[in-house]
Motif scaffolding. Structure first.
Motif, PDB file in Angstrom:
ATOM      1  N   SER A  38      74.632   8.899  48.619  1.00  0.00           N
ATOM      2  CA  SER A  38      75.906   8.959  47.901  1.00  0.00           C
ATOM      3  C   SER A  38      75.734   9.543  46.513  1.00  0.00           C
ATOM      4  O   SER A  38      74.661   9.477  45.912  1.00  0.00           O
ATOM      5  N   ASP A  39      76.817  10.113  46.003  1.00  0.00           N
ATOM      6  CA  ASP A  39      76.823  10.587  44.619  1.00  0.00           C
ATOM      7  C   ASP A  39      77.144   9.442  43.656  1.00  0.00           C
ATOM      8  O   ASP A  39      76.669   9.419  42.531  1.00  0.00           O
ATOM      9  N   ILE A  40      77.956   8.510  44.140  1.00  0.00           N
ATOM     10  CA  ILE A  40      78.377   7.379  43.329  1.00  0.00           C
ATOM     11  C   ILE A  40      78.162   6.100  44.127  1.00  0.00           C
ATOM     12  O   ILE A  40      78.565   6.008  45.290  1.00  0.00           O
ATOM     13  N   ILE A  41      77.522   5.114  43.507  1.00  0.00           N
ATOM     14  CA  ILE A  41      77.341   3.793  44.107  1.00  0.00           C
ATOM     15  C   ILE A  41      78.134   2.801  43.259  1.00  0.00           C
ATOM     16  O   ILE A  41      77.987   2.756  42.034  1.00  0.00           O
ATOM     17  N   ILE A  42      78.984   2.016  43.922  1.00  0.00           N
ATOM     18  CA  ILE A  42      79.745   0.976  43.226  1.00  0.00           C
ATOM     19  C   ILE A  42      79.293  -0.371  43.766  1.00  0.00           C
ATOM     20  O   ILE A  42      79.300  -0.605  44.973  1.00  0.00           O
ATOM     21  N   LEU A  43      78.880  -1.252  42.872  1.00  0.00           N
ATOM     22  CA  LEU A  43      78.446  -2.592  43.249  1.00  0.00           C
ATOM     23  C   LEU A  43      79.496  -3.589  42.768  1.00  0.00           C
ATOM     24  O   LEU A  43      79.678  -3.794  41.569  1.00  0.00           O
ATOM     25  N   ASN A  44      80.210  -4.178  43.730  1.00  0.00           N
ATOM     26  CA  ASN A  44      81.226  -5.188  43.412  1.00  0.00           C
ATOM     27  C   ASN A  44      80.556  -6.556  43.486  1.00  0.00           C
ATOM     28  O   ASN A  44      80.126  -6.990  44.549  1.00  0.00           O
ATOM     29  N   THR A  45      80.473  -7.255  42.362  1.00  0.00           N
ATOM     30  CA  THR A  45      79.597  -8.407  42.235  1.00  0.00           C
ATOM     31  C   THR A  45      80.320  -9.744  42.345  1.00  0.00           C
ATOM     32  O   THR A  45      81.531  -9.843  42.192  1.00  0.00           O
ATOM     33  N   CYS A  46      79.521 -10.790  42.576  1.00  0.00           N
ATOM     34  CA  CYS A  46      79.977 -12.172  42.527  1.00  0.00           C
ATOM     35  C   CYS A  46      79.239 -12.870  41.388  1.00  0.00           C
ATOM     36  O   CYS A  46      78.057 -12.606  41.154  1.00  0.00           O
ATOM     37  N   GLY A  47      79.930 -13.753  40.687  1.00  0.00           N
ATOM     38  CA  GLY A  47      79.297 -14.475  39.581  1.00  0.00           C
ATOM     39  C   GLY A  47      79.592 -15.955  39.610  1.00  0.00           C
ATOM     40  O   GLY A  47      79.500 -16.647  38.600  1.00  0.00           O
ATOM     41  N   PHE A  48      79.933 -16.482  40.775  1.00  0.00           N
ATOM     42  CA  PHE A  48      80.427 -17.846  40.908  1.00  0.00           C
ATOM     43  C   PHE A  48      79.372 -18.891  40.547  1.00  0.00           C
ATOM     44  O   PHE A  48      79.625 -19.824  39.795  1.00  0.00           O
ATOM     45  N   ILE A  49      78.170 -18.741  41.124  1.00  0.00           N
ATOM     46  CA  ILE A  49      77.087 -19.691  40.888  1.00  0.00           C
ATOM     47  C   ILE A  49      75.792 -18.932  40.625  1.00  0.00           C
ATOM     48  O   ILE A  49      75.713 -17.714  40.816  1.00  0.00           O
ATOM     49  N   ALA A  50      74.757 -19.670  40.202  1.00  0.00           N
ATOM     50  CA  ALA A  50      73.491 -19.044  39.826  1.00  0.00           C
ATOM     51  C   ALA A  50      72.907 -18.158  40.933  1.00  0.00           C
ATOM     52  O   ALA A  50      72.440 -17.045  40.644  1.00  0.00           O
ATOM     53  N   PRO A  51      72.891 -18.583  42.211  1.00  0.00           N
ATOM     54  CA  PRO A  51      72.355 -17.686  43.243  1.00  0.00           C
ATOM     55  C   PRO A  51      73.123 -16.372  43.355  1.00  0.00           C
ATOM     56  O   PRO A  51      72.546 -15.340  43.717  1.00  0.00           O
ATOM     57  N   ALA A  52      74.432 -16.392  43.065  1.00  0.00           N
ATOM     58  CA  ALA A  52      75.221 -15.156  43.118  1.00  0.00           C
ATOM     59  C   ALA A  52      74.790 -14.201  42.006  1.00  0.00           C
ATOM     60  O   ALA A  52      74.718 -12.980  42.218  1.00  0.00           O
ATOM     61  N   ILE A  53      74.510 -14.737  40.823  1.00  0.00           N
ATOM     62  CA  ILE A  53      74.021 -13.894  39.727  1.00  0.00           C
ATOM     63  C   ILE A  53      72.666 -13.305  40.084  1.00  0.00           C
ATOM     64  O   ILE A  53      72.395 -12.117  39.844  1.00  0.00           O
ATOM     65  N   ALA A  54      71.806 -14.126  40.698  1.00  0.00           N
ATOM     66  CA  ALA A  54      70.486 -13.635  41.109  1.00  0.00           C
ATOM     67  C   ALA A  54      70.617 -12.522  42.145  1.00  0.00           C
ATOM     68  O   ALA A  54      69.891 -11.515  42.078  1.00  0.00           O
ATOM     69  N   GLU A  55      71.530 -12.675  43.090  1.00  0.00           N
ATOM     70  CA  GLU A  55      71.755 -11.630  44.098  1.00  0.00           C
ATOM     71  C   GLU A  55      72.271 -10.358  43.438  1.00  0.00           C
ATOM     72  O   GLU A  55      71.861  -9.242  43.804  1.00  0.00           O
ATOM     73  N   THR A  56      73.152 -10.496  42.459  1.00  0.00           N
ATOM     74  CA  THR A  56      73.655  -9.334  41.734  1.00  0.00           C
ATOM     75  C   THR A  56      72.505  -8.573  41.083  1.00  0.00           C
ATOM     76  O   THR A  56      72.423  -7.338  41.174  1.00  0.00           O
ATOM     77  N   GLU A  57      71.601  -9.289  40.428  1.00  0.00           N
ATOM     78  CA  GLU A  57      70.473  -8.633  39.761  1.00  0.00           C
ATOM     79  C   GLU A  57      69.562  -7.941  40.771  1.00  0.00           C
ATOM     80  O   GLU A  57      69.076  -6.829  40.519  1.00  0.00           O
ATOM     81  N   GLN A  58      69.343  -8.575  41.914  1.00  0.00           N
ATOM     82  CA  GLN A  58      68.522  -7.948  42.957  1.00  0.00           C
ATOM     83  C   GLN A  58      69.138  -6.643  43.437  1.00  0.00           C
ATOM     84  O   GLN A  58      68.434  -5.635  43.632  1.00  0.00           O
TER      85      GLN A  58
END
Length: 423
Positions: A38-58
């Protein structure tokens, strides 16, 4: 231009992602399945709990590996609202950061003025989620949603009907109503709960055969909704009713605005509906939870009121009221979580065994080597699925499936018209 979108978190995020893809695709961009192409990658994130933040960073770290030769990575959504400042410092190579309220600006930049408004690109087959509201005004003591998404906001009935009609035109046969608090729907716009009215209006859409309610709060369920579930043939005899706990002291500390008596009354009224299936979720290890209060929760869940039980360990989330309470030792939380999971698996097997030998109408929503579907008493993605080894089954269509056996957390079945042919 090729665009790839990665959607993390709950179905509410998935709806936002599908709307973004519809907007970009309608403007002439090519939706691409592989981020590396792809030319553009969009990451739509979750920030509800700590594991969601960790998944976002990964996911950020993984997709930054594709950022070269002009390829861009944009990070949007809940995690940006919650901890965007820290993420920006940690990942300076990200091309742009967009809070929930800023996403329309990103789409205007990417999609130009030729975009078709209101277009949505479903990523599911046969069923689709219909987000009837956003935000939450309950202010539960453990929850970050109000600080991320703001107060409860209902969508207009006419807009939801139009969206439902558009999804039906694409072959969607089941609409799953979602929101942070679906049973509060309409209070902010119309001055009273309107979910029953909405269900009746949606049931008139040609092509829609099932309607399902998720995220119903036990404090805002009323007799009108229970009557609608009972009488409207298109509304699945199913409801998702997160209780979080059953002990009244803890429910008060959680700011759930209900007590044990209220929950028991709602469950009793729901069980008057013939064939009703109830899903719930509970939190174990909440601050100050005693052994006796945990045992009270396990005993209540073990009574068999629920067809589906989701279990979550408590996470201490910065900025919430509960984070300032006396926290339980991590080992205590882990031990209680393991015990609750064991109960969950026992109850699941017992409920599923009773379904063996019975024929149900099922919606096939996926097919690989094995066709995958679900019945009216189970929601896709979170409850037991029905697995059928039959390559003639077409995803997006209904079939009568006879349940033959339990297969782990799922069920095996055969198309009813084929029973006995192999003998």
């Amino acid at each position: 231009m090729k665009v790839n979108l990665i959607s993390l978190g709950c179905p509410k995020n998935l709806v936002d992602s599908e709307r973004i893809l519809g907007r970009l695709g309608g403007a002439g961009m090519t939706v691409c399945a592989a981020p590396g192409e792809s030319d553009i990658i969009i990451l739509n994130t979750c920030g509800f709990i700590a594991p969601a933040i960790a998944e976002t960073e990964q996911e950020i770290e993984k997709n930054l590996g594709f950022v070269n030769n002009g390829r861009r990575l944009y990070v949007i959504g809940c995690a940006v609202n919650r901890c965007g400042t820290q993420l920006k410092r940690k990942y300076p190579r990200v091309s742009g950061w967009f809070r929930l309220e800023d996403v329309p600006g990103l789409l205007d930049r990417l999609a130009s003025g030729d975009a078709i408004p209101g277009v949505r690109l479903p990523t599911t087959i046969g069923y689709a989620y219909l987000k009837i509201s956003d935000g939450c005004s309950n202010l539960c003591s453990y929850c970050t949603i109000p600080s991320i998404k703001g107060p409860h906001r209902s969508s207009r009935i006419e807009d939801l009907i139009a969206e439902g009609q558009g999804l039906a035109a694409l072959g969607i046969k089941e609409l799953i109503l979602i929101g942070q608090d679906t049973t509060r729907y309409g209070i902010d716009l119309y001055g009273k709960p309107m979910i029953s009215t909405l269900l009746d209006e949606l049931s008139r859409i040609s092509g829609v055969e099932w309607l399902r309610i998720m995220y119903a709060h036990p404090g805002t369920i009323d007799g009108q909704l229970i009557d609608t579930i009972a009488r409207n043939k298109k509304v699945c005899k199913y409801i998702d009713l997160p209780i979080q706990h059953i002990n009244s002291r803890l429910l008060d500390s959680m700011n759930r605005r209900v007590d044990r008596q209220r929950i028991e009354r709602v469950i009793k009224e729901l069980n008057e509906i013939d064939g009703i299936a109830i899903r719930t979720t509970v939190i174990v290890g909440y601050p100050t939870e005693t052994d006796a209060e945990f045992d009270e929760l396990m005993e209540f869940c073990g009574e068999g009121y629920f067809d589906w039980l989701g279990v979550f360990p408590y996470y201490r989330e910065r900025g919430t009221e509960a984070s300032g309470l006396r926290q339980l030792p991590e080992e205590t939380i882990r031990r209680r979580y393991a015990k609750a999971l064991a109960l969950q698996q026992y109850l699941l097997k017992e409920k599923n065994r009773r379904r063996c030998g019975i024929t149900y109408r099922a919606l096939i929503h996926g097919r690989g080597a094995i066709a995958t579907g679900h019945a009216g008493w189970s929601a896709p993605e979170c409850d037991s699925q029905i697995l059928v080894e039959d390559q003639t089954l077409v995803p997006g269509e209904f079939y009568h499936i006879r349940i033959s056996r339990v297969a782990g957390s799922d069920l095996r079945g055969e198309m009813a018209s084929l029973i006995g042919r192999s003998n």
